[in-house]
Design a protein around this motif. Sequence first.
Motif, PDB file in Angstrom:
ATOM      1  N   GLY A 253      52.278   1.009 -52.108  1.00  0.00           N
ATOM      2  CA  GLY A 253      52.829   0.912 -50.762  1.00  0.00           C
ATOM      3  C   GLY A 253      51.780   1.139 -49.697  1.00  0.00           C
ATOM      4  N   ALA A 254      50.899   2.131 -49.914  1.00  0.00           N
ATOM      5  CA  ALA A 254      49.829   2.383 -48.944  1.00  0.00           C
ATOM      6  C   ALA A 254      48.904   1.185 -48.849  1.00  0.00           C
ATOM      7  CB  ALA A 254      49.052   3.634 -49.345  1.00  0.00           C
ATOM      8  N   ALA A 255      48.530   0.619 -49.989  1.00  0.00           N
ATOM      9  CA  ALA A 255      47.657  -0.559 -49.993  1.00  0.00           C
ATOM     10  C   ALA A 255      48.337  -1.743 -49.321  1.00  0.00           C
ATOM     11  CB  ALA A 255      47.267  -0.901 -51.428  1.00  0.00           C
ATOM     12  N   ARG A 256      49.609  -1.923 -49.603  1.00  0.00           N
ATOM     13  CA  ARG A 256      50.361  -3.022 -48.983  1.00  0.00           C
ATOM     14  C   ARG A 256      50.368  -2.894 -47.474  1.00  0.00           C
ATOM     15  NH1 ARG A 256      56.538  -2.617 -50.003  1.00  0.00           N
ATOM     16  NH2 ARG A 256      56.460  -1.464 -48.036  1.00  0.00           N
ATOM     17  N   SER A 257      50.595  -1.693 -46.987  1.00  0.00           N
ATOM     18  CA  SER A 257      50.626  -1.461 -45.549  1.00  0.00           C
ATOM     19  C   SER A 257      49.282  -1.810 -44.918  1.00  0.00           C
ATOM     20  CB  SER A 257      50.976   0.006 -45.278  1.00  0.00           C
ATOM     21  OG  SER A 257      50.980   0.284 -43.901  1.00  0.00           O
ATOM     22  N   CYS A 258      48.181  -1.434 -45.568  1.00  0.00           N
ATOM     23  CA  CYS A 258      46.850  -1.744 -45.036  1.00  0.00           C
ATOM     24  C   CYS A 258      46.590  -3.242 -45.036  1.00  0.00           C
ATOM     25  CB  CYS A 258      45.789  -1.022 -45.858  1.00  0.00           C
ATOM     26  SG  CYS A 258      45.803   0.779 -45.662  1.00  0.00           S
ATOM     27  N   LEU A 259      46.980  -3.925 -46.089  1.00  0.00           N
ATOM     28  CA  LEU A 259      46.815  -5.377 -46.154  1.00  0.00           C
ATOM     29  C   LEU A 259      47.604  -6.062 -45.043  1.00  0.00           C
ATOM     30  CD1 LEU A 259      46.077  -8.122 -47.410  1.00  0.00           C
ATOM     31  CD2 LEU A 259      47.938  -7.761 -49.065  1.00  0.00           C
ATOM     32  N   GLU A 260      48.846  -5.649 -44.861  1.00  0.00           N
ATOM     33  CA  GLU A 260      49.687  -6.268 -43.831  1.00  0.00           C
ATOM     34  C   GLU A 260      49.090  -6.063 -42.444  1.00  0.00           C
ATOM     35  OE1 GLU A 260      54.099  -5.957 -45.938  1.00  0.00           O
ATOM     36  OE2 GLU A 260      53.388  -4.324 -44.673  1.00  0.00           O
ATOM     37  N   GLU A 261      48.583  -4.856 -42.192  1.00  0.00           N
ATOM     38  CA  GLU A 261      48.025  -4.597 -40.863  1.00  0.00           C
ATOM     39  C   GLU A 261      46.727  -5.370 -40.648  1.00  0.00           C
ATOM     40  OE1 GLU A 261      47.917  -1.085 -37.635  1.00  0.00           O
ATOM     41  OE2 GLU A 261      47.726  -0.464 -39.731  1.00  0.00           O
ATOM     42  N   ALA A 262      45.884  -5.450 -41.670  1.00  0.00           N
ATOM     43  CA  ALA A 262      44.641  -6.213 -41.546  1.00  0.00           C
ATOM     44  C   ALA A 262      44.922  -7.691 -41.318  1.00  0.00           C
ATOM     45  CB  ALA A 262      43.782  -6.023 -42.796  1.00  0.00           C
ATOM     46  N   LEU A 263      45.889  -8.236 -42.012  1.00  0.00           N
ATOM     47  CA  LEU A 263      46.237  -9.640 -41.838  1.00  0.00           C
ATOM     48  C   LEU A 263      46.763  -9.896 -40.434  1.00  0.00           C
ATOM     49  CD1 LEU A 263      46.646 -12.492 -42.949  1.00  0.00           C
ATOM     50  CD2 LEU A 263      48.844 -11.734 -43.902  1.00  0.00           C
ATOM     51  N   SER A 264      47.675  -9.055 -39.973  1.00  0.00           N
ATOM     52  CA  SER A 264      48.242  -9.219 -38.636  1.00  0.00           C
ATOM     53  C   SER A 264      47.170  -9.098 -37.562  1.00  0.00           C
ATOM     54  CB  SER A 264      49.344  -8.172 -38.420  1.00  0.00           C
ATOM     55  OG  SER A 264      49.834  -8.214 -37.098  1.00  0.00           O
ATOM     56  N   TYR A 265      46.308  -8.103 -37.708  1.00  0.00           N
ATOM     57  CA  TYR A 265      45.278  -7.863 -36.688  1.00  0.00           C
ATOM     58  C   TYR A 265      44.289  -9.017 -36.624  1.00  0.00           C
ATOM     59  CZ  TYR A 265      41.624  -5.441 -34.038  1.00  0.00           C
ATOM     60  OH  TYR A 265      40.698  -5.096 -33.097  1.00  0.00           O
ATOM     61  N   THR A 266      43.840  -9.499 -37.774  1.00  0.00           N
ATOM     62  CA  THR A 266      42.826 -10.554 -37.762  1.00  0.00           C
ATOM     63  C   THR A 266      43.398 -11.902 -37.351  1.00  0.00           C
ATOM     64  OG1 THR A 266      43.125 -10.897 -40.161  1.00  0.00           O
ATOM     65  CG2 THR A 266      41.362  -9.397 -39.460  1.00  0.00           C
ATOM     66  N   LEU A 267      44.678 -12.080 -37.471  1.00  0.00           N
ATOM     67  CA  LEU A 267      45.302 -13.308 -36.962  1.00  0.00           C
ATOM     68  C   LEU A 267      45.403 -13.282 -35.439  1.00  0.00           C
ATOM     69  CD1 LEU A 267      48.126 -13.860 -39.598  1.00  0.00           C
ATOM     70  CD2 LEU A 267      46.262 -15.462 -39.094  1.00  0.00           C
ATOM     71  N   GLU A 268      45.517 -12.093 -34.857  1.00  0.00           N
ATOM     72  CA  GLU A 268      45.688 -11.976 -33.403  1.00  0.00           C
ATOM     73  C   GLU A 268      44.360 -11.771 -32.664  1.00  0.00           C
ATOM     74  OE1 GLU A 268      48.360  -8.745 -32.855  1.00  0.00           O
ATOM     75  OE2 GLU A 268      50.053  -9.740 -33.865  1.00  0.00           O
ATOM     76  N   ARG A 269      43.437 -11.061 -33.270  1.00  0.00           N
ATOM     77  CA  ARG A 269      42.183 -10.706 -32.601  1.00  0.00           C
ATOM     78  C   ARG A 269      41.258 -11.927 -32.482  1.00  0.00           C
ATOM     79  NH1 ARG A 269      39.219  -7.162 -29.351  1.00  0.00           N
ATOM     80  NH2 ARG A 269      37.173  -6.711 -30.256  1.00  0.00           N
ATOM     81  N   GLN A 270      40.881 -12.243 -31.277  1.00  0.00           N
ATOM     82  CA  GLN A 270      40.040 -13.415 -30.995  1.00  0.00           C
ATOM     83  C   GLN A 270      38.582 -12.998 -30.815  1.00  0.00           C
ATOM     84  OE1 GLN A 270      41.053 -16.821 -30.453  1.00  0.00           O
ATOM     85  NE2 GLN A 270      43.064 -16.228 -31.261  1.00  0.00           N
TER      86      GLN A 270
END
Length: 385
Positions: A253-270
């Motif tokens: 669960g901890a790893a999943r949370s980190c993956l989800e946040e990294a994916l979301s952040y890198t999709l938004e960060r320009q």
Amino acid sequence: MNAHDLLDIDAQLSDEERAIRDTVRDYVRSELAPHVSAWYEQGTVPIEIARGLGKLGVLGMHLEGYGCSGTTATAYGVACRELEAIDSGLRSLVSVQGSLAMFAIHRWGAEEQRELWLPRMAAGDAIGCFGLTESDAGSDPGSMRSTAKRDGTDWVLNGSKMWITNGTLADVAVIWAQTDEGIRGFAVPTDTAGFTANEIPRKLSLRASITAELVLDNVRVPAEAAFPDARGLKGPLSCLNEARYGILWGVVGAARSCLEEALSYTLERQQFGKPLAAFQLTQRKLADMTIAVNNASLVAVQLGRLKDAGTITPVQVSYGKLANVRSALEVARTARGMLGAAGITLDHSVMRHMSNLETVSTYEGTEEMHSLSIGAELTGIPSFR
């Protein structure tokens, strides 16, 4: 398609297990997630959340009777995963309550002890802690110095225990001590004269969790406080295996949370006119993280099925704890880097997870000890001493 379940692993869960997943996930996201960063920053967790977790049915959920739900081991694992997706400290509270303190009383306690403590602990009305580790006896619990000596029909306990989760919150402490008959366990009410719990301050990890030192100064308990059948390390080690099993699920669960946040952040960060997720190096990291999370999930489900079948072995639990914590730590560290400077703040979860996992890597058996357990199984040559 969910990156954290690219292989559709949750399809292997039963309808009941998926229902438990959804119930726990909804509860922790709505009731606990909004507050966990503040608890982490303050270095505390309110005792009141135990009753909410009791109503949710996750305290001792894999145990039978005495107000416990009697779910499958896999369902318990799924609940640990959803709890640790929010914070390792929350899963630790549930693990120590259910897999250490409650399991010890359920497996090794007398019927009177079970009836006295387990229904209240399942409801979250009473909190338990597990006193095994000492400052000089961590990976080698057999060298513990705490003692229990007979005095008439009573037992008198002396010594100290260290790094005890829930220690200052507990109503009952499961204490393991040296006796003339070998190591024995005791259910000790924490309001007994001579029992003191001191919170350990200045932690840099697992801050949304209470950790304490227990001091036993001529703590006198009646004969009925002793577990009748536990002798030697078999008792406490059986409890540790239960807790390790919950950990190998939780860290997914901890790893999943980190993956989800990294994916979301890198999709938004320009950067340089396009999202970070558009760069090849970023996509490689996301792919590696996805493989790590899915592989850890496969390990957890397989070990869950083995545990439900009653065939799981301690070395298999060691495999899961070692492999999954190692993978989760690497995912968290990678995610922290992908968020750049933003990754070091409590506005995001990645560094909180990363810091927590450093503790999870150490407790319930260090990486070194689990490696040696696997090595002993492979070679037939124990190398602990």
